[in-house]
Design a protein around this motif. Structure first.
Motif, short mmCIF file in Angstrom:
data_model
loop_
_atom_site.label_atom_id
_atom_site.label_comp_id
_atom_site.label_asym_id
_atom_site.label_seq_id
_atom_site.Cartn_x
_atom_site.Cartn_y
_atom_site.Cartn_z
N PRO A 1 22.16 134.15 5.93
CA PRO A 1 21.03 134.86 6.66
C PRO A 1 20.31 136.11 5.85
O PRO A 1 21.01 136.63 5.11
CB PRO A 1 21.69 135.31 7.89
CG PRO A 1 22.90 134.66 8.15
CD PRO A 1 23.40 134.20 6.67
N ASN B 1 22.90 128.08 5.64
CA ASN B 1 22.15 129.18 4.93
C ASN B 1 23.00 130.44 4.86
O ASN B 1 23.75 130.87 5.77
CB ASN B 1 20.82 129.31 5.46
CG ASN B 1 20.70 129.95 6.84
OD1 ASN B 1 20.85 131.16 6.82
ND2 ASN B 1 20.53 129.26 7.78
N ILE C 1 26.09 139.19 9.49
CA ILE C 1 25.01 140.08 9.86
C ILE C 1 25.65 141.37 10.62
O ILE C 1 25.28 142.52 10.57
CB ILE C 1 24.09 139.59 10.96
CG1 ILE C 1 23.16 138.24 10.37
CG2 ILE C 1 22.90 140.72 11.48
CD1 ILE C 1 22.41 137.56 11.13
N LEU C 2 26.79 141.00 11.56
CA LEU C 2 27.21 142.02 12.47
C LEU C 2 28.76 142.34 11.88
O LEU C 2 29.38 143.18 12.62
CB LEU C 2 27.03 141.62 13.77
CG LEU C 2 25.72 141.20 14.42
CD1 LEU C 2 26.00 140.63 15.85
CD2 LEU C 2 24.94 142.25 14.50
N GLY C 3 29.33 141.55 11.25
CA GLY C 3 30.76 141.60 11.02
C GLY C 3 31.16 142.75 9.81
O GLY C 3 30.33 143.56 9.56
N THR C 4 32.33 142.83 9.80
CA THR C 4 33.04 143.67 8.80
C THR C 4 33.43 143.12 7.45
O THR C 4 33.83 141.67 7.62
CB THR C 4 33.77 144.80 9.41
OG1 THR C 4 35.05 143.96 9.68
CG2 THR C 4 33.36 145.34 10.49
N ASN D 1 26.67 126.28 12.31
CA ASN D 1 27.36 127.19 13.26
C ASN D 1 27.75 126.44 14.64
O ASN D 1 29.02 126.75 14.88
CB ASN D 1 26.39 128.32 13.93
CG ASN D 1 26.30 129.54 12.70
OD1 ASN D 1 25.51 130.38 12.91
ND2 ASN D 1 26.84 129.11 11.34
N GLU E 1 36.87 141.38 8.39
CA GLU E 1 36.91 140.16 9.31
C GLU E 1 36.15 139.14 8.29
O GLU E 1 36.74 138.01 8.44
CB GLU E 1 35.77 140.25 10.28
CG GLU E 1 36.08 141.18 11.51
CD GLU E 1 35.06 141.88 12.38
OE1 GLU E 1 35.04 141.49 13.72
OE2 GLU E 1 33.88 141.92 11.97
N ASP F 1 19.43 139.03 6.92
CA ASP F 1 19.89 140.12 7.32
C ASP F 1 21.39 140.36 7.12
O ASP F 1 22.07 141.30 7.62
CB ASP F 1 19.57 140.33 8.85
CG ASP F 1 18.16 140.31 9.12
OD1 ASP F 1 17.21 140.56 8.25
OD2 ASP F 1 17.88 140.31 10.24
N PRO G 1 30.22 132.04 10.56
CA PRO G 1 29.05 132.07 11.64
C PRO G 1 27.94 133.07 10.99
O PRO G 1 28.41 134.03 10.41
CB PRO G 1 29.88 132.74 12.77
CG PRO G 1 31.20 132.56 12.71
CD PRO G 1 31.55 132.48 11.24
N ASP G 2 26.82 132.94 11.31
CA ASP G 2 25.67 133.63 10.96
C ASP G 2 26.04 135.27 11.12
O ASP G 2 25.65 136.13 10.51
CB ASP G 2 24.27 133.43 11.51
CG ASP G 2 23.90 132.07 11.07
OD1 ASP G 2 24.36 131.61 9.99
OD2 ASP G 2 22.90 131.60 11.52
N SER G 3 26.43 135.45 12.54
CA SER G 3 26.59 136.63 13.09
C SER G 3 27.63 137.40 12.22
O SER G 3 27.58 138.69 12.33
CB SER G 3 27.28 136.64 14.51
OG SER G 3 28.41 135.68 14.81
#
Lengths: 212, 455
Positions: free
Chosen positions: B367, B365, B334-337, B307, B340, B369, B329-331
């Protein structure tokens, strides 16, 4: 500056033997331990600046910390108050619950101390309640949350939410940092700042405390 | 060829083509560590590392849900082995972490600063006498009944784990046509010292206080890691050997060039000369260091960009010489749509992935979540934007039966070489080779067993 320059230079150059020799010489000459510590702290600030400029890396930072430990081992048993007193402000910091990584956090702690902040380092795997209690107890204006593992996003959010529930949210700025963090994570967590690296983290603390 | 055999061949061929920077029909879906897989299937992380049946079941369920995946994932940890010997270098989900948590490495100074000479002089003996009792708690104090029992259990558990890994790979191949992303593992010599021997603080003081010792130790570790890697690698040379890198991102270019790279390169050269490719997780920001990958033979080292690394810069710097993986990115997982994700993959496919030699992936990897809809969006977008030449039918590359033992590879060390045993016996009466070969094979297996704990 004569002899005092020798100590500063030796510490900035990480010459362990010369640092300890200089400290012992000056003690033998009857110098006040406080003055010696003050000078060492100035040297540590210099080390921090070299780290910022990427002339020094983590190994130099660790080494300077180790040399300082050696200096304090000589000075601390001596009578008198060795704390330098005035500082830039207090920062509470820790790695959030269920994460035991501390390299990044330790870099920040080391730089903050070098810059003159009082740092309350809660260590790793810190529960939200412990962060909240420490924020209340110290009245700190900055709380740093560190993480390496991306499953801790909800845990960081919980700390921020718990600060709100405790009525402390508007008294403290929350900074997040660590490999899986970015602006989007900051938004999710509800933190005030995201620090992309250790130097940025220190600058945020300076900004919050209105220091140089 | 049956449909499943063909599917297996196509997936493996696609993956191998990407690594070799050769033409393929599309970009492979080829993460090395898909942590999301079994979580998606409903397992806790404890179940996955403790219950081999549940692990395999979880993998199968995941593959059926995402059949576009070309290689699934690696997992080195079968926890009962770790428990049998009282391993202290990991915290494990379900044991000392909540069941859904992620395993974590516990770094300490397991080797003392004054032990370099012993390590350099006789690494195997050093591990057995000093280091193993510290990292495998049940093997201390040496000679106690519990310690002896721990070695006995540890050897048996090792054989069970090997069986589990073999079964799993055969099941996935035969029932679902699914190849492995990598087989076998090693560490860069510097990381051996910096992770489980001296630890980060220890090693970073050592490079200032005793640099010659660090360099000598790195040299000694080259054959140890090479022999470990080759012993665990795929005998058919289909899959890359795995190396996670850990401490390079904390080093200055000068420190890296002096302490990290020379022995790491020597080691990788040996493995490549032996007919293998390598999958390297370049953890953290390798930007100041990754130009060195140009020194390796082209298309032999698949680099996972983390990342913090800049994937676009990586492509510019080394991406025409080695295959790259990463870019999401990991995020975002986990948090994206999904929207995106689609945009991100489209961008990656149109830029760094446009000419092949690229694998869309998280930072080393996928993630735990990850939102399933985001993973699905990633795959759909690769299917749409990651197409190359439909006329190319990917097929596995020829194995390298010609690959020889690398000249630079020193023979593996042994705690009790045959010469010693033979002298004790005063020679043997029958065919000596019949006695010697299995003796050496078991010595070697035991020796590798010791070294695996550095990871």
């Amino acid at each position: 500056m004569g002899e005092s320059g020798t100590l500063t230079r030796a510490l900035v150059e990480l010459n362990e033997e010369r640092v300890l020799a200089a400290v012992n010489e000056r003690l033998a000459a009857g110098e006040d331990p406080l003055a010696i510590i003050k000078e060492c702290n100035e040297a540590m600030v210099e080390v921090g600046k070299l780290f910022e400029k990427k002339e020094y890396y983590l190994s130099e930072l660790i080494m300077s910390g180790e040399i300082m430990k050696g200096v304090m081992a000589v000075l601390e048993p001596l009578p008198g108050e060795v704390k330098t007193g005035a500082h830039e402000g207090t920062v509470v910091i820790g790695t959030v619950k269920e994460d035991i990584h501390d390299i990044g956090k330790n870099i920040v702690v080391s730089l903050l101390k070098g810059t003159g902040f009082e740092v309350v380092d809660l260590g790793v795997d810190v529960a939200s309640a412990d962060f909240v209690a420490k924020v209340r107890e110290t009245g700190t204006k900055v709380l740093g949350l560190s993480t390496l593992l991306n499953f801790t996003y909800p845990e960081m959010k919980k700390v921020v939410d718990d600060l709100s529930a405790a009525g402390l949210r508007d008294k403290v700025k929350v900074v997040i940092g660590g490999a899986p963090c970015n602006e989007r994570v900051r938004e999710f967590v509800g933190a005030d700042y995201y620090a992309p690296d250790a130097v940025a983290g220190v600058n945020i603390c300076k900004e919050v405390y209105g220091a140089g | 060829m049956s449909d499943l055999q063909e599917l297996f061949a196509r997936r493996l061929g696609r993956y191998q083509a990407a690594i070799a920077l050769e033409p393929a029909d599309r970009m492979p879906i080829a993460c090395g560590s898909n942590y999301f897989a079994e979580v998606y299937a409903g397992n806790t992380n404890q179940e996955t590392i403790y219950d081999a049946e549940k692990w395999l079941k979880g993998e199968k369920a995941f593959i059926r849900a995402f059949p576009e995946v070309d290689v699934l994932r690696n997992n080195r940890i079968w926890a009962p082995l770790y428990d049998a010997v009282g391993n202290v270098t990991y915290r494990l989900p379900g044991r000392d972490l909540p069941p859904r948590s992620q395993f974590q490495f516990v770094e300490k100074e397991y080797m003392l600063p004054d032990e370099y000479a012993f390590l350099i002089d006789n690494p195997g003996q050093y591990l057995m006498e000093r280091w193993i009792p510290r990292v495998l708690g049940d093997t201390a104090p040496p000679g106690s009944a519990r310690a002896n029992m721990a070695f006995l259990k540890g050897g048996m558990a090792q054989m069970m784990m090997a069986q589990i890994m073999r079964n799993r790979s055969i099941h996935l191949q035969n029932e679902l046509g699914m190849p492995q992303p990598m087989t076998g593992f090693f560490l860069a010599p510097f990381d051996v010292l910096a992770d489980t021997l001296r630890g980060l603080k220890g090693i970073f003081m050592d490079i200032l206080r005793r640099p010659d010792k660090v360099l000598a130790a790195c040299d000694v570790l080259v054959p140890e890691m090479a022999n470990l890697a080759l012993a665990n690698a795929d005998p058919f040379r289909r899959n890359p050997i795995f190396v996670p890198t850990h401490k390079a991102c904390f080093m200055s270019p000068k420190q890296f060039d002096t302490f990290y790279w020379p022995s790491f390169k020597k080691l990788m050269d040996i493995l490549i000369e032996s007919g293998y490719t390598i999958r390297a997780y370049l953890e953290g920001d390798w930007g100041p260091h990754w130009h060195h990958l140009l020194e390796m033979p082209k298309g032999k080292v698949l680099c996972d960009i983390d990342n913090q690394g800049d994937i676009f810069q990586a492509k510019k710097d080394i991406g025409r010489h080695q295959c790259l993986a990463g870019g999401v990115p990991d995020s975002l997982f986990i948090l994206g749509t999904p929207r995106e994700m689609r945009e991100r993959v489209k961008l990656l496919c149109g830029t760094v992935g446009a000419d092949g030699g690229f694998i869309v992936n998280g930072g080393c990897n996928i993630p735990y979540d990850t939102r399933p809809e985001n993973y699905r969006a990633m795959i759909d977008a690769v299917m749409e934007y990651g197409r190359y030449d439909e006329n190319v039918k990917p097929a596995p590359r020829q194995e390298r039966p010609d690959a020889v033992r690398a000249a630079a590879l020193k023979p593996q060390g042994m705690l009790t070489p045959w010469a010693v045993r033979s002298a004790e016996l005063g020679g043997v009466l029958g065919d000596e080779d019949l006695v010697r070969r299995p003796w050496e094979m078991l010595e070697s297996m035991g020796y590798n067993w010791l070294w695996q704990w550095v990871l």
